[in-house]
Scaffold this motif. Sequence first.
Motif, PDB file in Angstrom:
ATOM      1  N   PHE A 221       0.885  -1.185   0.034  1.00 41.56           N
ATOM      2  CA  PHE A 221       0.168  -0.142   0.131  1.00 41.56           C
ATOM      3  C   PHE A 221       0.787   1.385   0.079  1.00 41.56           C
ATOM      4  CE2 PHE A 221      -2.166  -3.448   2.396  1.00 41.56           C
ATOM      5  CZ  PHE A 221      -3.252  -3.685   1.556  1.00 41.56           C
ATOM      6  N   ASN A 222       2.065   1.122  -0.661  1.00 42.07           N
ATOM      7  CA  ASN A 222       2.700   2.334  -0.845  1.00 42.07           C
ATOM      8  C   ASN A 222       2.102   3.520  -1.613  1.00 42.07           C
ATOM      9  OD1 ASN A 222       5.356   3.726  -0.803  1.00 42.07           O
ATOM     10  ND2 ASN A 222       5.882   3.102  -2.916  1.00 42.07           N
ATOM     11  N   GLY A 223       2.765   4.839  -1.354  1.00 40.83           N
ATOM     12  CA  GLY A 223       2.113   5.962  -2.237  1.00 40.83           C
ATOM     13  C   GLY A 223       1.577   5.724  -3.503  1.00 40.83           C
ATOM     14  N   ASN A 224       2.178   4.903  -4.270  1.00 37.59           N
ATOM     15  CA  ASN A 224       1.822   4.849  -5.589  1.00 37.59           C
ATOM     16  C   ASN A 224       1.126   3.704  -6.066  1.00 37.59           C
ATOM     17  OD1 ASN A 224       3.458   2.611  -5.396  1.00 37.59           O
ATOM     18  ND2 ASN A 224       4.978   3.054  -6.913  1.00 37.59           N
ATOM     19  N   LYS A 225       0.424   3.090  -5.219  1.00 38.38           N
ATOM     20  CA  LYS A 225      -0.401   1.981  -5.201  1.00 38.38           C
ATOM     21  C   LYS A 225      -1.981   2.411  -5.484  1.00 38.38           C
ATOM     22  CE  LYS A 225       2.697  -1.275  -5.132  1.00 38.38           C
ATOM     23  NZ  LYS A 225       3.835  -0.330  -5.021  1.00 38.38           N
ATOM     24  N   LEU A 226      -2.895   1.543  -5.989  1.00 38.54           N
ATOM     25  CA  LEU A 226      -4.316   1.881  -6.233  1.00 38.54           C
ATOM     26  C   LEU A 226      -4.910   2.223  -4.819  1.00 38.54           C
ATOM     27  CD1 LEU A 226      -6.652   1.707  -8.225  1.00 38.54           C
ATOM     28  CD2 LEU A 226      -7.050  -0.600  -7.528  1.00 38.54           C
ATOM     29  N   ILE A 227      -4.484   1.224  -3.800  1.00 32.96           N
ATOM     30  CA  ILE A 227      -4.906   1.994  -2.520  1.00 32.96           C
ATOM     31  C   ILE A 227      -3.611   2.277  -1.610  1.00 32.96           C
ATOM     32  CG2 ILE A 227      -5.906   0.942  -0.383  1.00 32.96           C
ATOM     33  CD1 ILE A 227      -7.848   1.623  -2.310  1.00 32.96           C
ATOM     34  N   THR A 228      -3.377   3.489  -0.997  1.00 31.37           N
ATOM     35  CA  THR A 228      -2.357   3.637  -0.302  1.00 31.37           C
ATOM     36  C   THR A 228      -2.616   3.813   1.370  1.00 31.37           C
ATOM     37  OG1 THR A 228      -0.312   4.938  -0.126  1.00 31.37           O
ATOM     38  CG2 THR A 228      -2.480   6.109  -0.901  1.00 31.37           C
ATOM     39  N   THR A 229      -1.663   3.305   2.174  1.00 32.23           N
ATOM     40  CA  THR A 229      -1.811   3.957   3.315  1.00 32.23           C
ATOM     41  C   THR A 229      -0.399   4.452   3.809  1.00 32.23           C
ATOM     42  OG1 THR A 229      -0.777   1.773   4.016  1.00 32.23           O
ATOM     43  CG2 THR A 229      -3.083   1.909   4.287  1.00 32.23           C
ATOM     44  N   GLY A 230      -0.034   5.468   3.024  1.00 32.28           N
ATOM     45  CA  GLY A 230       1.478   6.129   2.977  1.00 32.28           C
ATOM     46  C   GLY A 230       2.256   5.204   2.837  1.00 32.28           C
ATOM     47  N   GLY A 231       2.650   4.226   3.819  1.00 32.57           N
ATOM     48  CA  GLY A 231       3.463   3.097   3.738  1.00 32.57           C
ATOM     49  C   GLY A 231       2.668   1.826   4.299  1.00 32.57           C
ATOM     50  N   GLY A 232       2.869   0.658   3.857  1.00 32.56           N
ATOM     51  CA  GLY A 232       2.158  -0.405   4.389  1.00 32.56           C
ATOM     52  C   GLY A 232       1.994  -1.529   3.536  1.00 32.56           C
ATOM     53  N   GLY A 233       1.587  -2.754   4.134  1.00 38.50           N
ATOM     54  CA  GLY A 233       1.789  -3.944   3.483  1.00 38.50           C
ATOM     55  C   GLY A 233       0.563  -4.818   4.156  1.00 38.50           C
ATOM     56  N   ALA A 234       0.463  -5.994   3.624  1.00 34.44           N
ATOM     57  CA  ALA A 234      -0.329  -7.005   4.261  1.00 34.44           C
ATOM     58  C   ALA A 234      -0.256  -8.718   3.747  1.00 34.44           C
ATOM     59  CB  ALA A 234      -1.936  -6.664   4.191  1.00 34.44           C
ATOM     60  N   LEU A 235      -0.099  -9.488   4.649  1.00 32.00           N
ATOM     61  CA  LEU A 235      -0.268 -10.995   4.185  1.00 32.00           C
ATOM     62  C   LEU A 235      -1.518 -11.164   4.111  1.00 32.00           C
ATOM     63  CD1 LEU A 235       2.434 -10.377   6.158  1.00 32.00           C
ATOM     64  CD2 LEU A 235       2.594 -12.784   6.203  1.00 32.00           C
ATOM     65  N   LEU A 236      -1.981 -12.008   2.931  1.00 38.68           N
ATOM     66  CA  LEU A 236      -3.213 -12.718   2.589  1.00 38.68           C
ATOM     67  C   LEU A 236      -3.062 -14.476   2.920  1.00 38.68           C
ATOM     68  CD1 LEU A 236      -4.488 -10.696  -0.388  1.00 38.68           C
ATOM     69  CD2 LEU A 236      -5.038 -10.343   1.865  1.00 38.68           C
ATOM     70  N   THR A 237      -3.847 -14.957   3.357  1.00 35.06           N
ATOM     71  CA  THR A 237      -3.782 -16.390   3.471  1.00 35.06           C
ATOM     72  C   THR A 237      -5.009 -17.146   4.112  1.00 35.06           C
ATOM     73  OG1 THR A 237      -2.467 -18.404   4.281  1.00 35.06           O
ATOM     74  CG2 THR A 237      -2.683 -16.428   5.785  1.00 35.06           C
ATOM     75  N   ASN A 238      -5.170 -18.274   3.413  1.00 35.75           N
ATOM     76  CA  ASN A 238      -6.338 -19.030   3.832  1.00 35.75           C
ATOM     77  C   ASN A 238      -5.848 -20.188   4.896  1.00 35.75           C
ATOM     78  OD1 ASN A 238      -8.512 -17.652   2.433  1.00 35.75           O
ATOM     79  ND2 ASN A 238      -7.556 -19.053   0.523  1.00 35.75           N
ATOM     80  N   ASN A 239      -4.595 -20.177   5.345  1.00 34.91           N
ATOM     81  CA  ASN A 239      -4.097 -21.254   6.185  1.00 34.91           C
ATOM     82  C   ASN A 239      -4.052 -20.507   7.546  1.00 34.91           C
ATOM     83  OD1 ASN A 239      -1.796 -22.337   7.888  1.00 34.91           O
ATOM     84  ND2 ASN A 239      -1.646 -23.522   6.025  1.00 34.91           N
ATOM     85  N   ASP A 240      -4.781 -21.150   8.542  1.00 33.67           N
ATOM     86  CA  ASP A 240      -4.909 -20.767  10.050  1.00 33.67           C
ATOM     87  C   ASP A 240      -3.617 -20.576  10.586  1.00 33.67           C
ATOM     88  OD1 ASP A 240      -7.619 -20.676   9.306  1.00 33.67           O
ATOM     89  OD2 ASP A 240      -8.136 -22.527  10.473  1.00 33.67           O
ATOM     90  N   GLU A 241      -2.888 -21.572  10.412  1.00 34.97           N
ATOM     91  CA  GLU A 241      -1.443 -21.748  10.982  1.00 34.97           C
ATOM     92  C   GLU A 241      -0.201 -20.683  10.540  1.00 34.97           C
ATOM     93  OE1 GLU A 241       0.824 -22.808  14.352  1.00 34.97           O
ATOM     94  OE2 GLU A 241      -1.499 -23.558  13.907  1.00 34.97           O
TER      95      GLU A 241
END
Length: 404
Positions: A221-241
């Motif tokens: 979610f860097n400043g040049n992305k479609l959605i920005t949080t200023g700086g930022g990122g996220a992990l996506l997963t379907n694995n609970d552990e």
Amino acid sequence: MSFASIPKSEDILRAIHHVVGQSDRGHTIGLHEPDFSGTQAWAYVKDCLDTGWVSTAGIWVSRFEKELCTVTGAKHAIAVSNGTVALRLALHVIGVKPGDEVVLPPLSFVATANAIAHLGAVPHFVDVENSSLGLSPTALNAQLEKVTERKDGVLLNRETGRRIVAILPVHVFGFPAQIIELRKVADAWQLPLVEDAAEALGSWREDIHCGLFGAVGTLSFNGNKLITTGGGGALLTNNDEIAKNARHLSTTAKQQHPWSFHHDAVGWNDRMPNLNAALGVAQIEDLNRRLKIKQKLAKEYIQAFSKLDGIEVLPEPPGCKSNYWMVTLRFTTPDPGAANAQRLRLLEKAHETGLLLRPIWSSLNELPMYTSCPAGPLLVAEDQAPRLINIPSSPQLHNEWGRT
């Protein structure tokens, strides 16, 4: 060197200006700029300031994670401070250790390789395919067949003696890679997939969002992305552990307790601050509109360039829905040297007139810190890299944004 099949820079600039309007040194047009108009960004950030919840705890972090799950279909989202951190954490939780090798394509932002190096591991470069510019399933399988052997259940690179432990495909410019075929190769070789979907929020292959084909994926979610949080990122997963471990390690591995500070592992202080998450929530509420306008902007570019020979707008791959994060031009002359020369002239003329075009990144295997890393033949990457140039892609450039 022949330039017969390459359009003139003036014709290319005319096509771009036809879509996004005129620019000059006093009125530049950037590649992809943030815009908070029409959102609740001010109100949400003000709530953080009014309540005092500005750091890594607060309602907006959890709300942002829930919104990410809603728009991607992920079971879990873990918001962190930037996209590089997200990649490093994702690689760590699936077991990448110092001295291991991780397979990745050479066409990506430097963070993809850096996240591997930050763990003391080694990038191993494999070629791309030219439809999506993503990691080639055919090249991947061929390289693994050529250099690996399995000993005591461990896949080793015969040439270096190191373990090969993961595959890290990249969804370049928001175009979904051939991730279904890559997953088949990964499964056959018993290797986990960690997807770099930093640029691919809102991009889907078939009915699965980018980042959810493998063990874990990451967003930026860097400043040049479609959605920005200023700086930022996220992990996506379907694995609970994986989600549990990532969340725990990103919060200094602190065990939950009302007052006691007990940490049961070496963790990181990776979590996204509440202020940043508030910005993210305000924009993700507007995501569908942004994606629709981005599609329209890309279609207008495709139409504008349809009558120019020797150049094309990269289309979204078949069976995919791309967010068209960066609309990308490709020179199609057979000679990559001629394409590169014309690209340089185009960059010079564009920047003189306030149109901030950009070439693709330097190939990762050519950067000084990665030249000695293992690599297979990179013929497609070497051919494609000199041909590619990004053009202005902000959704607010389209007249349906609410501006004229």
